[in-house]
Design a protein around this motif. Structure first.
Motif, PDB file in Angstrom:
ATOM      1  N   GLU A  17       0.871  -1.166   0.000  1.00  0.00           N
ATOM      2  CA  GLU A  17       0.000   0.000   0.000  1.00  0.00           C
ATOM      3  C   GLU A  17       0.909   1.216   0.000  1.00  0.00           C
ATOM      4  N   GLU A  18       0.807   2.024  -1.052  1.00  0.00           N
ATOM      5  CA  GLU A  18       1.743   3.125  -1.249  1.00  0.00           C
ATOM      6  C   GLU A  18       1.059   4.466  -1.050  1.00  0.00           C
ATOM      7  N   PRO A  19       1.703   5.363  -0.267  1.00  0.00           N
ATOM      8  CA  PRO A  19       1.129   6.706  -0.081  1.00  0.00           C
ATOM      9  C   PRO A  19       1.218   7.517  -1.374  1.00  0.00           C
ATOM     10  N   GLN A  20       0.204   8.313  -1.626  1.00  0.00           N
ATOM     11  CA  GLN A  20       0.143   9.167  -2.815  1.00  0.00           C
ATOM     12  C   GLN A  20       0.369  10.620  -2.401  1.00  0.00           C
ATOM     13  N   PRO A  21       0.776  11.481  -3.331  1.00  0.00           N
ATOM     14  CA  PRO A  21       1.038  12.889  -2.997  1.00  0.00           C
ATOM     15  C   PRO A  21      -0.167  13.603  -2.367  1.00  0.00           C
ATOM     16  N   ASP A  22      -1.381  13.165  -2.711  1.00  0.00           N
ATOM     17  CA  ASP A  22      -2.568  13.829  -2.156  1.00  0.00           C
ATOM     18  C   ASP A  22      -2.947  13.313  -0.763  1.00  0.00           C
ATOM     19  N   SER A  42      -3.708  10.171  -0.039  1.00  0.00           N
ATOM     20  CA  SER A  42      -4.418   8.898  -0.115  1.00  0.00           C
ATOM     21  C   SER A  42      -3.398   7.763  -0.227  1.00  0.00           C
ATOM     22  N   ARG A  43      -3.893   6.536  -0.225  1.00  0.00           N
ATOM     23  CA  ARG A  43      -3.025   5.366  -0.356  1.00  0.00           C
ATOM     24  C   ARG A  43      -3.535   4.513  -1.507  1.00  0.00           C
ATOM     25  N   LYS A  44      -2.615   3.936  -2.265  1.00  0.00           N
ATOM     26  CA  LYS A  44      -2.972   3.122  -3.425  1.00  0.00           C
ATOM     27  C   LYS A  44      -2.356   1.730  -3.263  1.00  0.00           C
ATOM     28  N   HIS A  82      -0.647  -1.491  -4.643  1.00  0.00           N
ATOM     29  CA  HIS A  82       0.225  -1.778  -5.786  1.00  0.00           C
ATOM     30  C   HIS A  82       0.566  -3.267  -5.796  1.00  0.00           C
TER      31      HIS A  82
END
Length: 118
Positions: A95-100, A102-104, A106
């Motif tokens: 689970e990767e943190p996004q610049p905004d 949120s988490r995505k 992968h």
């Protein structure tokens, strides 16, 4: 009741006291423990990692590790494919943190799992 020789191996790093406590639980108690563990993850600001099968996927094994979840799955393609199902394939899911903020989730393809590995 399940055969004790087929008992799952606990994930790396899980304290023996927790393994022992969970091993002695009934299925109803285990479901309640899962709910409580998910609540604790949310309390600590971590979301549950959504590892779910898609429409044509069969998840064969999910193993939690420090920093990633190991998933072995196979898939079925269009009707009429003589080679189906395809796989099994090994993925590492993070689970990767996004610049905004949120988490995505992968999925990293690691390769084919040989029959003796499965």
């Amino acid at each position: 009741m399940a055969d004790s020789s087929e008992r799952p191996t606990p994930p790396e790093g899980l304290p023996p006291t927790i393994v022992d406590a969970l091993t002695g639980c009934t299925p109803d108690e285990l479901r309640k423990a899962i709910v409580h563990a998910q609540e604790l993850l949310h309390f600590h600001g971590e979301a549950e990692l959504p590892v779910e099968a898609e429409a044509n996927d069969d998840i064969l094994r999910v193993t939690e590790h420090e920093g990633y979840t190991e998933v072995v799955k196979q898939f079925r393609c269009a009707d009429g494919c003589d080679d189906c199902p395809h796989g099994p394939y090994l993925y590492h899911v993070t689970e990767e943190p996004q610049p905004d903020g949120s988490r995505k989730v992968h999925w990293s393809f690691m390769g084919t799992v040989q029959a003796q590995e499965e």
